[in-house]
Motif scaffolding. Structure first.
Motif, PDB file in Angstrom:
ATOM      1  N   ASP A  33       0.826  -1.209   0.000  1.00 19.66           N
ATOM      2  CA  ASP A  33       0.000   0.000   0.000  1.00 19.66           C
ATOM      3  C   ASP A  33       0.865   1.265   0.000  1.00 19.66           C
ATOM      4  OD1 ASP A  33       0.766  -0.969   2.532  1.00 19.66           O
ATOM      5  OD2 ASP A  33      -0.760   0.211   3.552  1.00 19.66           O
ATOM      6  N   LYS A  50      -5.157  -2.338   3.904  1.00 22.05           N
ATOM      7  CA  LYS A  50      -4.151  -1.781   3.001  1.00 22.05           C
ATOM      8  C   LYS A  50      -4.803  -1.178   1.760  1.00 22.05           C
ATOM      9  CE  LYS A  50      -0.279  -4.561   4.585  1.00 22.05           C
ATOM     10  NZ  LYS A  50       0.794  -5.522   4.255  1.00 22.05           N
ATOM     11  N   SER A  51      -5.897  -1.776   1.308  1.00 23.65           N
ATOM     12  CA  SER A  51      -6.625  -1.191   0.185  1.00 23.65           C
ATOM     13  C   SER A  51      -7.151   0.189   0.547  1.00 23.65           C
ATOM     14  CB  SER A  51      -7.784  -2.106  -0.241  1.00 23.65           C
ATOM     15  OG  SER A  51      -7.302  -3.280  -0.849  1.00 23.65           O
ATOM     16  N   ALA A  84      -4.260   2.543   0.423  1.00 25.11           N
ATOM     17  CA  ALA A  84      -3.774   2.772  -0.943  1.00 25.11           C
ATOM     18  C   ALA A  84      -4.748   3.581  -1.789  1.00 25.11           C
ATOM     19  CB  ALA A  84      -3.497   1.437  -1.626  1.00 25.11           C
TER      20      ALA A  84
END
Length: 335
Positions: free
Chosen positions: A215, A241-242, A245
């Protein structure tokens, strides 16, 4: 006719059998099926992860075939036309409703792994002339899902799209995103797979085993801006983490849960970034038609990783289970 029946929640219970050729009812057509593409839905069904279903059943949510007979009340279709049926057979257009879950091809009723099948004429979409049977069989779930992600993510020239993995939906999303003028970053645990997707047009590849903080790498590659669209195909293992990011006002389009179905995520960045977290349930016949129209307009050729013969159906399922593919796994019913 030859067919594959699933008689228990086990890949070994996918067996070839002989069944009577079905007859189309009112509003239905009979299609001769030539190819089936496999989805994780099919694998979940065959391994008991989808829940209890009636058995025996002919599995296979996606197929491509030719109309060979029209039932009563069918208009606008002709014998000989090449078609793909939508998976959610009663969801023709508009927003999804509860009743649309009552007719899922290859789940609540028989699917594509047979020489012949009856399907509602209203669920059909014509196949572009330049696609083979094997390529066309990849369209109903994977292409529709990827197209809806691009639409809901408002992808346009200059957008950044982050794709988690190299499966069929990710490959369609790559092709749609590049056709829209977007930049595409893809994740994989394999440098070989990343090389393959770069050859197909991906701008950047990140090996998440080598870069566990992928990320942060996405943020570096985008000068701190993040991805406008994240195609979240893993689930619990990657969701936080998505979120990190994703760009401000970005969209996280949720299509899978192979990494876990129960989420624990930070709420604050969702609020601060004003993120759109969008669920996905494949799409309607109208969505499939739009996805196919985009393929035809852009000249997109679906990426087929490997083709198996009818007698090798169990092997095809195991190959999908191994996660060694880039693109779609297809079964050729004529072999």
């Amino acid at each position: 006719m030859r067919a594959i029946q699933l008689t228990a929640s086990n890949i070994d219970a996918l067996n070839i059998t002989e069944l009577p050729r079905p007859q189309p009812g009112h509003g239905e057509v009979l299609i001769r099926q030539y190819a089936v593409s496999l989805n994780y839905l099919d694998l979940a069904l065959a391994t008991g992860q989808f829940g209890a279903i009636a058995q025996p059943i002919i599995p296979g949510a996606d197929s491509a075939g030719e109309i060979v007979e029209l039932g009563s009340g069918v208009s606008g279709w002709q014998v000989g036309e090449r078609v793909v049926p939508g998976m959610m057979q009663n969801w023709h257009a508009g927003l999804i409703r509860t009743e649309h879950h009552h007719a899922l091809r290859g789940v609540t009723g028989n699917g594509g792994l047979a020489e012949f099948a009856t399907v509602p004429a209203a669920s059909l979409v014509r196949i572009p002339d330049f696609l083979s049977w094997q390529q066309a069989a990849t369209l109903p779930i994977a292409a529709t899902t990827a197209w809806n992600a691009i639409v809901r993510g408002k992808v346009k020239p200059g957008s950044t799209v982050l794709l988690l993995g190299t499966g069929g939906v990710s490959l369609f999303a790559l092709q749609y995103a590049k056709a829209a003028g977007a930049r595409v970053i893809m994740l994989s645990s394999s440098n070989e797979k990343l090389a393959r997707v770069k050859a197909l047009g991906a701008d950047e590849g990140i090996n998440y085993r080598d870069e566990p903080d992928w990320d942060k790498q996405v943020l570096e590659l985008t000068h701190g801006q993040g991805a406008d669209l994240v195609l979240e195909s893993v689930g619990a293992a990657t969701f936080a983490k998505s979120i990190n990011a994703a760009a401000y006002n970005g969209t996280i389009f949720v299509i899978g849960f192979v990494g876990g179905a129960e989420l624990t995520v930070p709420v604050l960045p969702i609020m601060q970034k004003m993120l759109n977290i969008v669920g996905n349930n494949t799409g309607s016949t109208a969505d499939l038609r739009a996805a196919v129209r985009a393929i035809e307009t852009s000249g997109i050729v679906p990426e087929v990783d490997r083709v198996f013969g009818f007698a090798d159906t169990q092997q095809a399922y195991r190959y999908l289970q191994s996660a060694g593919h880039v693109g779609k796994v297809v079964i050729d019913l004529s072999v």
